[in-house]
Design an enzyme around this catalytic site. Structure first.
Site, PDB file in Angstrom:
ATOM      1  N   GLU A 186     -22.110  85.309 -67.564  1.00  0.00           N
ATOM      2  CA  GLU A 186     -23.168  86.147 -67.010  1.00  0.00           C
ATOM      3  C   GLU A 186     -22.669  87.546 -66.660  1.00  0.00           C
ATOM      4  OE1 GLU A 186     -26.187  85.397 -67.046  1.00  0.00           O
ATOM      5  OE2 GLU A 186     -26.265  83.218 -67.212  1.00  0.00           O
TER       6      GLU A 186
ATOM      7  N   ASP B 113     -20.123  77.654 -71.147  1.00  0.00           N
ATOM      8  CA  ASP B 113     -19.925  78.627 -70.068  1.00  0.00           C
ATOM      9  C   ASP B 113     -20.001  77.905 -68.729  1.00  0.00           C
ATOM     10  OD1 ASP B 113     -22.621  78.113 -70.571  1.00  0.00           O
ATOM     11  OD2 ASP B 113     -23.067  80.164 -71.144  1.00  0.00           O
TER      12      ASP B 113
END
Length: 376
Positions: free
Chosen positions: A126, A67
């Site tokens: 997120e 990520d």
């Protein structure tokens, strides 16, 4: 290529939130393009990047996901390379995750793997969630980039560097954000009978929400409903017309998530009737559980047990949320915790993971991916 330590620190300076990782993408591409070889293919999806290292004798396409986004957290580390983006920080270790992935690209570019390895630099973990739309795009538009199996890691502050912790089955919980807005009638504090007070309505709803887990979820199951923020009103002598509750839901089963949302909606309808107001619900980002494939998880643990300088640990499940669960919903694979040795938890403004974890994990993951040749 710059040193990996320097790369990690430069990435730490430029945190960006989901689907706005333009600087991050540009920086990553400058590194990756220098590692290009005839057997390497580079694709871009939104603010993400997909790097395919074609194997010399491929039997499998093995995926590795990292990520790339940061968090809306003001950094409080005092580091010389602190965030240059005020109000934003890599407080969840994604700068480390990216650096490890770049190290893998470097290793495979210098020594071509036997199987094809596809490394996904995924945006928006997120929020609002990049895994699901990325996978949907791959399955719809680029089947050639869909792996046979996929792996990922996440730093764990509480473990020493060199710890590899995972388990078969559920590793991380189902998660959902929760935003509830209440709309009533405001007015003068001296004339409450002419108003519909949303401070009182929201306070009562917040208390009722705390009964869901204790009275609706099987005690042998696990779930959390947390309201972390409540806002209402403007000044002490005006009755609030609006109120907002913000929180999170975490469950160990998809069924419990459905039940909790059903109960939240029932309590909100009851609040509308009881307080003569309007209530709206927004679940924001909802992430599916990280459910490790049994074979893949045990393969990771067995490999870790034999790898020098690494300690394997079969850990309990956690209420942490991760959108990597959407990959594992459709593809066999596994995620693991890796030790970061820091007293501060994930999302803390002062978190400083131990940089030693970078080289340890590049070596471990590279060798593991090279060894993973048969999926049963």
């Amino acid at each position: 290529m710059k040193s990996l330590l320097e790369i990690r620190r430069e990435l730490h300076k430029i945190p960006e939130v989901g689907f706005k990782e333009e600087k991050t993408q540009k920086y990553l591409l400058t590194i990756i393009e220098k590692l290009w070889k005839p057997y390497i293919q580079i694709d871009v999806w939104r603010t993400g990047i997909i790097v395919t290292i074609n194997g010399s004798n491929p039997q499998l396409k093995i995926g590795w996901r990292t990520d790339i986004d940061g968090l809306p957290v003001s950094e409080n580390t005092g580091l010389a390379y602190s965030s240059e983006h005020q109000g934003f920080m890599h407080a969840c270790g994604h700068d480390f995750h990216m650096t490890i992935a770049l190290g893998l690209v470097q290793a495979f570019s210098e020594n071509q793997p036997e199987n094809t390895v596809i490394i996904y630099f995924q945006p928006a973990e997120e929020g609002p969630g990049g895994a699901k739309p990325m996978l949907e795009w791959l399955q719809r538009e680029r089947l050639d980039l869909v792996p046979d199996t996929i792996f990922a890691l996440h730093i764990a502050p509480e473990y020493p560097v060199g710890t590899i912790a995972t388990r078969p089955g559920m590793l991380f919980a189902n998660t959902s954000e929760l935003f509830i807005d209440l709309k009533g009638v405001g007015g003068h504090a001296a004339y409450p009978h002419n108003t519909r007070d949303m401070t009182v309505a929201a306070a009562n709803l917040m208390i009722q929400l705390q009964t869901i887990v204790s009275r609706n979820i099987n005690p042998l199951d696990s779930a959390v409903v947390t309201i972390g923020k409540m806002t209402s009103g403007t000044v002490q002598n005006i009755i609030a017309e609006d109120a907002r509750l913000e929180g999170t839901i975490r469950t160990m089963s998809a069924e419990s998530m459905k039940l909790i949302k059903k109960r939240i909606e029932a309590l909100c309808r009851a609040t509308e009737i009881a307080y003569e107001c309007k209530v709206s619900i927004d679940y924001g980002s909802s992430y599916y559980q990280v459910e490790n494939d049994e074979h893949c998880a045990y393969d990771l643990l067995r490999f870790a047990e034999q790898f020098p300088g690494v300690v394997a640990y079969e850990c309990p499940p956690a209420m942490t949320g991760e959108d990597f669960g959407f990959f594992l919903k459709d593809l066999p694979g596994a995620m693991f915790w890796t030790g970061a040795n820091t007293p501060y938890g994930l999302h803390h403004s002062a978190i400083q993971p131990d940089e030693e974890l970078v080289n340890v994990n590049i070596q471990f993951v590279e060798q593991f991916l090279r060894s993973f040749t048969v999926y049963k």
